[in-house]
Motif scaffolding. Structure first.
Motif, PDB file in Angstrom:
ATOM      1  N   GLY A 103       6.880 -32.238 -44.393  1.00 25.60           N
ATOM      2  CA  GLY A 103       7.095 -30.944 -45.891  1.00 25.60           C
ATOM      3  C   GLY A 103       6.582 -29.368 -45.124  1.00 25.60           C
ATOM      4  O   GLY A 103       6.030 -29.496 -44.144  1.00 25.60           O
ATOM      5  N   ALA A 104       7.220 -29.003 -46.070  1.00 23.72           N
ATOM      6  CA  ALA A 104       7.168 -26.867 -45.133  1.00 23.72           C
ATOM      7  C   ALA A 104       7.622 -26.402 -46.645  1.00 23.72           C
ATOM      8  O   ALA A 104       8.886 -26.343 -46.586  1.00 23.72           O
ATOM      9  CB  ALA A 104       8.065 -27.038 -44.097  1.00 23.72           C
ATOM     10  N   ASN A 105       6.760 -25.744 -47.453  1.00 23.59           N
ATOM     11  CA  ASN A 105       7.198 -23.998 -47.690  1.00 23.59           C
ATOM     12  C   ASN A 105       7.527 -22.699 -46.743  1.00 23.59           C
ATOM     13  O   ASN A 105       8.860 -22.357 -46.582  1.00 23.59           O
ATOM     14  CB  ASN A 105       6.084 -24.570 -48.883  1.00 23.59           C
TER      15      ASN A 105
ATOM     16  N   MET B 147       0.064 -20.277 -45.379  1.00 19.54           N
ATOM     17  CA  MET B 147      -0.360 -19.861 -45.939  1.00 19.54           C
ATOM     18  C   MET B 147      -0.643 -20.699 -47.261  1.00 19.54           C
ATOM     19  O   MET B 147      -1.035 -20.882 -48.113  1.00 19.54           O
ATOM     20  CB  MET B 147       0.668 -18.419 -47.424  1.00 19.54           C
ATOM     21  N   CYS B 148       1.000 -22.094 -47.558  1.00 22.24           N
ATOM     22  CA  CYS B 148       0.573 -22.676 -48.640  1.00 22.24           C
ATOM     23  C   CYS B 148      -0.504 -23.829 -48.346  1.00 22.24           C
ATOM     24  O   CYS B 148      -0.108 -24.816 -49.118  1.00 22.24           O
ATOM     25  CB  CYS B 148       2.223 -22.572 -49.373  1.00 22.24           C
ATOM     26  N   GLY B 149      -0.002 -24.670 -47.183  1.00 27.70           N
ATOM     27  CA  GLY B 149      -0.752 -25.874 -46.792  1.00 27.70           C
ATOM     28  C   GLY B 149      -0.211 -26.880 -46.825  1.00 27.70           C
ATOM     29  O   GLY B 149      -0.147 -28.557 -46.749  1.00 27.70           O
ATOM     30  N   SER B 150       1.428 -26.899 -47.421  1.00 21.91           N
ATOM     31  CA  SER B 150       2.177 -27.973 -47.797  1.00 21.91           C
ATOM     32  C   SER B 150       2.580 -28.590 -46.577  1.00 21.91           C
ATOM     33  O   SER B 150       2.960 -29.851 -46.549  1.00 21.91           O
ATOM     34  CB  SER B 150       3.567 -27.821 -48.207  1.00 21.91           C
ATOM     35  N   CYS B 151       2.638 -28.398 -45.265  1.00 23.45           N
ATOM     36  CA  CYS B 151       2.974 -29.033 -43.838  1.00 23.45           C
ATOM     37  C   CYS B 151       2.454 -28.890 -43.026  1.00 23.45           C
ATOM     38  O   CYS B 151       1.671 -30.391 -42.473  1.00 23.45           O
ATOM     39  CB  CYS B 151       4.519 -27.779 -42.809  1.00 23.45           C
ATOM     40  N   LYS B 152       0.514 -29.536 -44.059  1.00 21.20           N
ATOM     41  CA  LYS B 152      -0.212 -29.848 -43.051  1.00 21.20           C
ATOM     42  C   LYS B 152      -0.645 -31.459 -42.641  1.00 21.20           C
ATOM     43  O   LYS B 152       0.618 -32.519 -43.309  1.00 21.20           O
ATOM     44  CB  LYS B 152      -1.674 -30.068 -44.270  1.00 21.20           C
TER      45      LYS B 152
ATOM     46  N   LEU C  33      -2.089 -27.102 -39.007  1.00 18.16           N
ATOM     47  CA  LEU C  33      -0.850 -26.391 -40.090  1.00 18.16           C
ATOM     48  C   LEU C  33       0.605 -26.109 -38.537  1.00 18.16           C
ATOM     49  O   LEU C  33       0.074 -25.373 -37.978  1.00 18.16           O
ATOM     50  CB  LEU C  33      -0.939 -25.388 -40.692  1.00 18.16           C
ATOM     51  N   PRO C  34       1.223 -27.602 -38.609  1.00 19.00           N
ATOM     52  CA  PRO C  34       1.960 -27.641 -37.627  1.00 19.00           C
ATOM     53  C   PRO C  34       2.899 -25.766 -37.629  1.00 19.00           C
ATOM     54  O   PRO C  34       3.954 -25.557 -36.688  1.00 19.00           O
ATOM     55  CB  PRO C  34       2.932 -29.032 -37.433  1.00 19.00           C
ATOM     56  N   CYS C  35       3.083 -25.416 -38.897  1.00 21.60           N
ATOM     57  CA  CYS C  35       3.899 -24.465 -38.877  1.00 21.60           C
ATOM     58  C   CYS C  35       3.460 -22.998 -38.255  1.00 21.60           C
ATOM     59  O   CYS C  35       4.183 -21.863 -37.364  1.00 21.60           O
ATOM     60  CB  CYS C  35       4.263 -23.978 -40.415  1.00 21.60           C
ATOM     61  N   CYS C  36       2.529 -23.299 -37.651  1.00 22.94           N
ATOM     62  CA  CYS C  36       1.353 -22.191 -37.288  1.00 22.94           C
ATOM     63  C   CYS C  36       0.915 -22.451 -36.014  1.00 22.94           C
ATOM     64  O   CYS C  36      -0.232 -21.431 -35.963  1.00 22.94           O
ATOM     65  CB  CYS C  36       1.071 -21.289 -38.444  1.00 22.94           C
ATOM     66  N   SER C  37       0.880 -23.431 -36.021  1.00 20.48           N
ATOM     67  CA  SER C  37       0.566 -23.847 -34.123  1.00 20.48           C
ATOM     68  C   SER C  37       1.036 -24.387 -33.409  1.00 20.48           C
ATOM     69  O   SER C  37       2.407 -24.107 -33.161  1.00 20.48           O
ATOM     70  CB  SER C  37      -0.598 -25.304 -34.860  1.00 20.48           C
ATOM     71  N   THR C  38       0.579 -24.019 -32.018  1.00 18.12           N
ATOM     72  CA  THR C  38       1.362 -24.221 -30.528  1.00 18.12           C
ATOM     73  C   THR C  38       0.108 -25.416 -29.946  1.00 18.12           C
ATOM     74  O   THR C  38      -0.999 -25.433 -30.168  1.00 18.12           O
ATOM     75  CB  THR C  38       1.157 -22.885 -29.843  1.00 18.12           C
ATOM     76  N   ALA C  39       1.090 -26.412 -29.237  1.00 15.37           N
ATOM     77  CA  ALA C  39      -0.180 -27.161 -28.761  1.00 15.37           C
ATOM     78  C   ALA C  39       0.246 -26.940 -26.969  1.00 15.37           C
ATOM     79  O   ALA C  39       0.325 -25.815 -26.362  1.00 15.37           O
ATOM     80  CB  ALA C  39       1.868 -28.043 -27.919  1.00 15.37           C
TER      81      ALA C  39
END
Length: 471
Positions: free
Chosen positions: A418-420, A425-430, A457-463
């Motif tokens: 899931g992603a908002n 910011m929102c934490g929905s993709c945690k 949070l994968p939306c703002c993370s790189t491996a």
């Protein structure tokens, strides 16, 4: 003595030009403002405890909860932002359930702050909130969060505020803020509701409109029948309705909040009446309920997806009423007669599990899932890149370059997350990282204790290394 019944012309107040938030000069100051002044600036989201001090029933199945920070500090936020609240719905000894709610109060009164919650009796969280949160209740919060807010300074300050249903909450914060500030402004509010008695804050909105010539408020009942005595508008949002309430809409900044269908319609209509895309600001508080339910049914047919994922998506249906911020942008992979497609939209390359590693990669991952979990070496591997993401629930390996954000690559490979906001910011993709290292640049969407527990949070993370992920 003033004679009763005498009609006296009242002159308009003389005002300074435009609007300026009280913290704006603090933020731009160069002389080192005092600590008390700095505390009123909404610099960064914080983790804090807050105590409920009042509950206020609203119409339409909504309840306003008034809080103050337990540490005595003010809550500095911008009008339109939200907070993430941890609710112990399963007991104090169980993991809390997070929900995000818009702040409906004005930041110009920062010593207390309000959230307004609509009760969905089929949901998990909102009925518990209505039944259990009372004066004296202390909850853990994170905020303020969100990019949907009024500017810190606006020399023109001409706004069209659109709200549908529970989408009135951040709009109410904006109206209250503008009313509390000096300065010239021209504000039109158009508020759609389901029934004549379901317009939350209608008494306060009527009062503000009656005493503040800068604010005009219009109501519409959507496509419902017009009840006897109704003096407002009827019908769904149309270009003609926008022209009626704001014929100069193309000269205004537009802020809109409500269900996805309403906002999609608003976006199309605003373009028709000449509003530029750069002047439109949207806050989706959920996806369409029917779409989510249909998606849930599709999940049940996908036999290669773990049962736990279906339960997570089912839980998201209640967010239609409970979650105020941006759209619950669930990724929907393709389907054919054989079931779920493993990739949609991304030209990914299937690679045998024992294929040699690309140049520059030092062999297979030195990580692994917990005992009893599937063996990632048996998963299909798609994509190209120097690092491998192993998604244990989905049963797929995805190769990725270190510069790519994890969320987008994972979703395009068929991993359901899931992603908002997609901005941390929102934490929905945690999700939970079982092993490996990431570099995360979030904006308040995750708590320190959650990071310590392995979530990211994968939306703002790189491996940074190969990863094993519980998704």
């Amino acid at each position: 003595m003033i004679e009763l019944g005498t009609v006296t012309a009242i002159q308009e107040p003389q005002r300074i030009r435009g609007l300026e938030m009280p913290w704006n000069r603090v933020m731009g100051g160069t002389d080192g403002p005092a600590g008390a002044a700095r505390a009123l600036g909404p610099w960064h989201p914080q983790e804090f405890m807050a105590e409920c001090v009042e509950t206020v029933p609203e119409v339409g199945g909504m309840m306003t909860f008034v809080f103050r920070r337990s540490d005595g500090a003010p809550l500095a936020f911008r009008p339109g932002q939200y907070v993430n609240v941890a609710f112990p719905v399963n007991g104090e000894d169980q993991e809390a359930v997070d929900r995000s709610y818009s702040l409906s109060s004005s930041p110009t009164k920062p010593w207390t702050f309000n959230i307004t919650v609509k009760c969905d009796h089929t949901g998990q969280v909102s009925p518990w909130v209505h039944a259990n949160v009372k004066p004296g209740t202390i909850l853990e919060m994170l905020g303020p969060v969100g990019a949907f807010h009024l500017p810190d300074a606006d020399r023109r300050a001409r706004y069209l505020l659109l709200a549908a249903g529970a989408g009135i909450t951040p709009i109410m914060s904006m109206v209250r803020t503008i009313h509390s500030l000096p300065g010239q402004a021209d504000v039109v509010v158009l508020y759609h509701g389901a029934a004549a008695g379901d317009f939350a804050f209608h008494k306060e909105l009527a009062y503000i409109a009656s005493v503040d010539s800068r604010v005009k408020v219009f109501y519409s009942l959507g496509d419902r029948g017009k009840p006897e005595g109704w003096e407002g508008l009827t019908g769904r949002l149309t270009a003609a309705m926008l022209d009626e309430v704001a014929p100069d809409a193309n000269g205004r900044q537009v802020y809109a909040c409500g269900p996805e269908g309403y906002l999609n319609t608003a976006t199309e209509l605003l373009g028709k009446v000449g509003v530029d895309d750069t002047s439109i600001h949207m806050e989706f508080f959920s996806g369409d309920r029917q779409t989510i339910l249909e998606y849930q049914a599709e999940l049940a047919l996908a036999v290669d997806i773990a049962e736990g994922i279906a339960e997570e998506i089912a839980d998201s249906a209640e967010d239609y009423y409970e979650s105020q911020p941006t759209a619950f942008g669930l990724y929907e992979p393709g389907y054919d007669a054989g079931g779920t497609l493993k990739a949609t939209g991304l030209p990914l390359e299937t690679v045998a599990p024992d294929a040699p590693c690309p140049e520059g990669r030092g062999g297979s991952p030195d990580v692994g899932p917990e005992a009893g979990s599937p063996d990632a070496s048996s998963f299909d591997t798609v994509g190209t890149g120097s690092l491998t993401l192993s998604f244990m629930r989905t049963g797929i390996n995805v190769r990725i370059d270190p510069a790519e954000h994890i969320l987008g690559v994972a979703q395009r490979a068929g991993v359901r997350i899931g992603a908002n906001c997609k901005e941390g910011m929102c934490g929905s993709c945690k999700v939970v990282k079982l092993s490996g290292e990431v570099e995360m640049n979030h904006q308040g969407g995750i708590r320190a204790r959650e990071i310590d527990a392995g979530k990211f949070l994968p939306c703002c993370s790189t491996a940074r290394t190969d990863l094993v992920i519980d998704a």
